[in-house]
Design a protein around this motif. Sequence first.
Motif, mmCIF file in Angstrom:
data_model
loop_
_atom_site.group_PDB
_atom_site.id
_atom_site.type_symbol
_atom_site.label_atom_id
_atom_site.label_comp_id
_atom_site.label_asym_id
_atom_site.label_seq_id
_atom_site.Cartn_x
_atom_site.Cartn_y
_atom_site.Cartn_z
ATOM 1 N N LYS A 1 5.103 -1.986 -3.214
ATOM 2 C CA LYS A 1 3.827 -2.202 -3.907
ATOM 3 C C LYS A 1 3.030 -0.909 -3.903
ATOM 4 O O LYS A 1 2.645 -0.401 -2.830
ATOM 5 N N ILE A 2 2.786 -0.400 -5.093
ATOM 6 C CA ILE A 2 2.083 0.878 -5.205
ATOM 7 C C ILE A 2 0.594 0.616 -4.993
ATOM 8 O O ILE A 2 0.015 -0.267 -5.651
ATOM 9 N N ASP A 3 0.003 1.362 -4.093
ATOM 10 C CA ASP A 3 -1.382 1.087 -3.707
ATOM 11 C C ASP A 3 -2.335 1.152 -4.890
ATOM 12 O O ASP A 3 -2.216 1.989 -5.780
ATOM 13 N N ARG A 4 -3.320 0.253 -4.862
ATOM 14 C CA ARG A 4 -4.237 0.170 -6.003
ATOM 15 C C ARG A 4 -5.091 1.419 -6.179
ATOM 16 O O ARG A 4 -5.570 1.698 -7.265
ATOM 17 N N SER A 5 -5.274 2.197 -5.117
ATOM 18 C CA SER A 5 -6.103 3.404 -5.252
ATOM 19 C C SER A 5 -5.455 4.404 -6.218
ATOM 20 O O SER A 5 -6.150 5.236 -6.798
ATOM 21 N N MET B 1 16.326 3.433 -5.764
ATOM 22 C CA MET B 1 16.739 2.697 -4.561
ATOM 23 C C MET B 1 17.034 1.244 -4.893
ATOM 24 O O MET B 1 17.283 0.430 -3.990
ATOM 25 N N ASN B 2 16.934 0.926 -6.187
ATOM 26 C CA ASN B 2 17.284 -0.409 -6.650
ATOM 27 C C ASN B 2 16.417 -1.508 -6.041
ATOM 28 O O ASN B 2 16.915 -2.555 -5.641
ATOM 29 N N ILE B 3 15.123 -1.233 -5.920
ATOM 30 C CA ILE B 3 14.210 -2.271 -5.452
ATOM 31 C C ILE B 3 13.097 -2.465 -6.486
ATOM 32 O O ILE B 3 12.912 -1.632 -7.374
ATOM 33 N N LYS B 4 12.380 -3.560 -6.347
ATOM 34 C CA LYS B 4 11.381 -3.927 -7.350
ATOM 35 C C LYS B 4 10.092 -3.120 -7.151
ATOM 36 O O LYS B 4 9.657 -2.930 -6.006
ATOM 37 N N SER B 5 9.478 -2.665 -8.252
ATOM 38 C CA SER B 5 8.183 -1.983 -8.115
ATOM 39 C C SER B 5 7.061 -2.914 -8.566
ATOM 40 O O SER B 5 7.183 -3.618 -9.569
ATOM 41 N N VAL B 6 5.973 -2.906 -7.811
ATOM 42 C CA VAL B 6 4.804 -3.728 -8.152
ATOM 43 C C VAL B 6 3.587 -2.806 -8.207
ATOM 44 O O VAL B 6 3.335 -2.064 -7.254
ATOM 45 N N ALA B 7 2.844 -2.855 -9.312
ATOM 46 C CA ALA B 7 1.602 -2.086 -9.394
ATOM 47 C C ALA B 7 0.457 -3.033 -9.070
ATOM 48 O O ALA B 7 0.277 -4.045 -9.749
ATOM 49 N N GLU B 8 -0.295 -2.741 -8.003
ATOM 50 C CA GLU B 8 -1.474 -3.574 -7.735
ATOM 51 C C GLU B 8 -2.722 -2.822 -8.195
ATOM 52 O O GLU B 8 -2.700 -1.595 -8.323
ATOM 53 N N GLY B 9 -3.796 -3.585 -8.504
ATOM 54 C CA GLY B 9 -5.007 -2.938 -9.016
ATOM 55 C C GLY B 9 -4.940 -2.686 -10.515
ATOM 56 O O GLY B 9 -5.560 -1.756 -11.034
ATOM 57 N N VAL B 10 -4.156 -3.529 -11.229
ATOM 58 C CA VAL B 10 -4.114 -3.424 -12.701
ATOM 59 C C VAL B 10 -5.381 -4.108 -13.229
ATOM 60 O O VAL B 10 -5.466 -5.327 -13.272
ATOM 61 N N GLU B 11 -6.371 -3.290 -13.563
ATOM 62 C CA GLU B 11 -7.687 -3.835 -13.898
ATOM 63 C C GLU B 11 -7.934 -3.938 -15.396
ATOM 64 O O GLU B 11 -8.862 -4.623 -15.820
ATOM 65 N N THR B 12 -7.146 -3.233 -16.202
ATOM 66 C CA THR B 12 -7.403 -3.231 -17.648
ATOM 67 C C THR B 12 -6.084 -3.263 -18.432
ATOM 68 O O THR B 12 -5.018 -2.971 -17.873
ATOM 69 N N ASP C 1 0.833 -1.220 0.000
ATOM 70 C CA ASP C 1 0.000 0.000 0.000
ATOM 71 C C ASP C 1 0.857 1.255 0.000
ATOM 72 O O ASP C 1 0.528 2.244 0.676
ATOM 73 N N PHE C 2 1.964 1.228 -0.736
ATOM 74 C CA PHE C 2 2.887 2.377 -0.718
ATOM 75 C C PHE C 2 2.157 3.637 -1.179
ATOM 76 O O PHE C 2 1.433 3.635 -2.176
ATOM 77 N N GLY C 3 2.399 4.707 -0.444
ATOM 78 C CA GLY C 3 1.782 5.990 -0.808
ATOM 79 C C GLY C 3 0.580 6.329 0.045
ATOM 80 O O GLY C 3 0.156 7.473 0.083
ATOM 81 N N THR C 4 0.031 5.345 0.758
ATOM 82 C CA THR C 4 -1.189 5.641 1.516
ATOM 83 C C THR C 4 -0.899 6.135 2.932
ATOM 84 O O THR C 4 -1.694 6.836 3.506
#
Length: 401
Positions: free
Chosen positions: A315-319, A344-355, A295-298
């Motif tokens: 993990k970037i928050d789905r909102s 920062m050399n870490i992995k980014s994950v986008a959650e809430g990819v709906e389309t 929930d990064f960013g929340t």
Amino acid sequence: MNNKAPRLLVVDDEDDVCEFVSFVARNIGYEVTSISDSQEFIEQYSHDLNIIIIDLTMPGMDGVELIRYLASVDSKAEIVLMSGFDLSVLYSARGLADSRGLTVKGVLEKPISIDSLERILDRRSKPRVPSSETKKISGPITADELRQAINNKELVNYYQPKIDIPSHFLTSVEALVRWQHPDKGLIMPDDFIALAEEAGLIKDLTSLVLDNALADCGGWKSKGIVIQVAVNISIKTLTDLNFPDQLQKKLIEHKLDPSQLIIEITESAFSDDISHVLDILTRIRMKGIHLSIDDFGTGYSSIQMLHRGPFDELKIDRSFVQHIQTDPNAHVIVETSIDFSKKMNIKSVAEGVETQEIWNSVEKLGCDVAQGYFISPAITAVEIPLWLVAWKQKQLLHCCA
Ligand code: C2E
Ligand code: CA
Ligand code: CA
């Protein structure tokens, strides 16, 4: 089959806007009612409305008050918000409607173009959680019931695939717990995680989820599917200094490499005793287990977490992800989060990819991993191998087309 036209209500004190929206919506096939007065709105409101288009500024009751009213009657209609104000007002009203549990179909900036209106009205509505997964609970849940459910192993893990964006390979799955209640059906975690924390049951719950996740991960491995499994843990519950050792022991029992486990930290703030939490987090990483900020960013402390904690995934928050195409502020937040992770050399994950469009947007920004209904909802452990075959076939068809 139900052949009734979907019902749309437009609420705006400007008659020409009502006429314009009605004209476009009728052409698409909606049965339209328009009203120009908020008092009339309350009188005319009915639960069988499919879409309500609301102007934010109206005499009497404004759009924000209408949102409050719709939430109070538990409206299931999809909401479209429109305004002549600058976009940030529209987006904050949308955030408000979201947070009150309403489904927001979109926002329209005045003057409205036919194109933008048609795009919103044509879009097929998507349930927040796929219908095969949801069941409404009836009656409140008690701590005793939950304790029994944990003892009887009525809690089951569902798994949602996380896909490496450049290669389209399945890299990991996230364990999302559900309660398979004998009478009430499938209960979602938002309805019992807080209770588990309050009632002192979260440790036992986490332990069960972990055991099931590692057992399932071992099961997939024996079928030749070597992937990581992610388990959610609230930072509040990270109190036991032996937790890293317990994780290591469980991994050995299940004959899994530590790198196959990801711990997703779901709370946004460090507890009062930062050194205690850092001790646990650091030792988890030193054992070769991956650590992800969820929930990064929340949370107000997301950046502090990133700074202090030994995370290797964000993990970037789905909102934010869900609105990446329509909300410029959400776009900036997703873009900046991806930049952060790169620097920062870490992995980014986008959650809430709906389309597909959201996938394309996060791919373009250089995001590493995608997760969301566009790829798959959370499914059972036995469905994972079947889903993977179908996913691979889809990729093949796609690349040969
Ligand atoms: P989360 O960790 O942010 O998990 C992602 C949630 O987003 C899941 O809801 C998932 O079904 C939903 N989701 C996935 N893709 C999409 C999408 O494309 N669009 C939308 N709108 N939603 C999507 P779920 O399973 O209801 O879980 C809710 C929260 O419950 C989780 O949020 C997590 O914070 C918590 N949770 C789940 N399992 C556990 C657990 O074992 N332990 C703890 N402590 N918390 C858990
Ligand atoms: Ca998570
Ligand atoms: Ca999340």
